[in-house]
Design an enzyme around this catalytic site. Structure first.
Site: not given
Ligand code: UD1
Ligand code: UDP
Length: 358
Positions: A202
């Site tokens: 992601h």
């Molecule tokens: C964010 C964090 C990242 C973290 C990740 C965990 C920032 C800058 N990044 O990244 O550090 O590792 O969360 O998962 O804060 N979207 C959906 N549904 C949702 C959420 C997101 O469709 O419920 C899609 C949207 O198109 C959105 C994109 O995912 O624009 C990115 O979401 P965003 O929260 O901006 O960043 P993450 O990639 O999730």
């Molecule tokens: N996780 C989850 N379901 C998923 C993917 C991740 O519950 O399908 C959990 C994972 O076990 C961990 C946390 O989400 O506890 C990590 O989040 P993510 O990978 O989204 O973000 P990051 O740690 O890179 O910021």
């Protein structure tokens, strides 16, 4: 004392589940969910399954560019801070929700506490690196998960009010592993113990560039073995909008599923033959579960996992993941690198001491 907790993204729900349970024994916690993540499978399921207290404020900020998202969060968090007048604001990790909470607290002169402080990738192109550096520099109390993190802070001149407490995600797995095994089993995923790879993708740097994402997906297909890929919605969108959709439709070893719940995820992690990921949290959970990890990034904040031999950084644009995995040897040692599983209680104890000392 009243503590205003700000969370909003998936990894923060896992961390807050571990800390909130302890924090509420000693403090009045007000929970703010920014709504950065909002799909049920990215947010709601964690509150339901992990018994996280219902948010007192759901800000419903949602997705957007960094400025829009962070700015909207700040406007709404500021209103909550004015209304609640907390004695401190507590933030987790390095997301835009973290930074928004941090900036609001610091400008309103409310003490800021940061859980998972001191992590560095030293890659300023990562939005998370900016978020964590800024948050650390304006925090009043900093809780680090590792010695490396404390040293990183010291290098930046942050030496006061830094407490090495261990990793709250280690607390979380210790608490939830048995529940996970009771509630779910691998049969429902049609998988067998140690007979599949678990992958997640992601990170912005891996999904925004279609050439990189294509190299990653092809490297999973090239493994020619069973790979289960619970996919973040951002990556799913990129795939749907590109030729990768067709590429994936023509193969059968990589199985994409919706994001899974935390209890499902830690079950999938524990029984995987190896984990392939660009997630921060998942790298550590692989280590906790003693499962080898191949990290699709050029650097990691969790350097101990690499130094111990349990995690290998792989660049799918220039390396064959299949070859790296074939040449890999599982280390014979596994040390406790992330504390003793009581990080949350140590955090609460330090917060109590901090208030007493004022
Ligand atoms: C964010 C964090 C990242 C973290 C990740 C965990 C920032 C800058 N990044 O990244 O550090 O590792 O969360 O998962 O804060 N979207 C959906 N549904 C949702 C959420 C997101 O469709 O419920 C899609 C949207 O198109 C959105 C994109 O995912 O624009 C990115 O979401 P965003 O929260 O901006 O960043 P993450 O990639 O999730
Ligand atoms: N996780 C989850 N379901 C998923 C993917 C991740 O519950 O399908 C959990 C994972 O076990 C961990 C946390 O989400 O506890 C990590 O989040 P993510 O990978 O989204 O973000 P990051 O740690 O890179 O910021």
């Amino acid at each position: 004392k009243k503590i205003l907790t700000v969370v909003g993204a998936r990894p923060q729900f896992v961390k807050v589940a571990a800390v909130s349970r302890k924090l509420r024994n000693s403090f009045h916690e007000v929970m703010v969910d920014t709504g950065q993540h909002y799909d049920y499978k990215m947010a709601g399921v964690f509150f339901d399954e992990l018994d996280i207290p219902k948010p007192d404020y759901s800000l419903n900020v949602g997705s957007g560019s960094h400025g829009l998202q962070t700015g909207n969060m700040m406007v709404k968090i500021e209103e909550v801070v004015f209304k609640e007048k907390p004695d401190a604001v507590l933030v987790y990790g390095d997301t835009n929700s973290t930074l928004a909470g941090s900036l609001v607290a610091s400008k309103l002169h409310v003490p800021l506490f940061h859980v998972e402080a001191g992590l560095r990738s030293y890659n300023k192109r990562m939005p998370e690196e900016i978020n964590r550096v800024l948050t650390d520099h304006i925090s009043s109390l900093l809780f680090t998960p590792t010695e490396t993190a404390s040293l990183n802070l010291a290098k930046e001149g942050i030496v006061h009010n830094v407490h090495l407490v261990g990793d709250v995600m280690f607390d979380a797995v210790n608490y939830y592993w048995s529940q996970s095994e009771k509630k779910y089993d691998l049969n429902s995923f049609s998988l067998k113990d140690k007979d599949y790879y678990l992958a997640t993708i992601h990170r912005a740097e891996n999904t925004n560039n279609i050439a990189i994402l294509t190299a990653i997906i092809k490297s999973l297909i090239d493994l020619n073995e069973s790979v289960i890929l619970p996919l973040h919605p951002r990556t799913q969108q990129k795939i749907n909008d590109s030729a990768l959709r067709g590429v994936l439709a023509q193969q059968s070893n990589v199985k994409i599923i919706d994001p899974v719940s935390y209890l499902e995820m830690i079950l999938l992690e524990k029984h995987a033959k190896a984990i392939i990921t660009d997630s921060g949290g998942v790298q550590k959970e692989a280590y906790f579960a003693k499962v080898p990890c191949f990290t699709l990034r050029s650097e990691t904040e969790w350097v101990e996992t690499v130094e111990s031999g349990w995690n290998v950084l792989v660049d799918p644009m220039n390396q064959s993941l299949k070859q790296v995995i074939e040449m890999y040897n599982v280390p014979s040692q596994h040390m406790m690198l992330y504390g003793d599983g009581n990080a949350a209680q140590k955090i609460v104890d330090q917060i109590e001491l901090w208030f007493k000392s004022r």
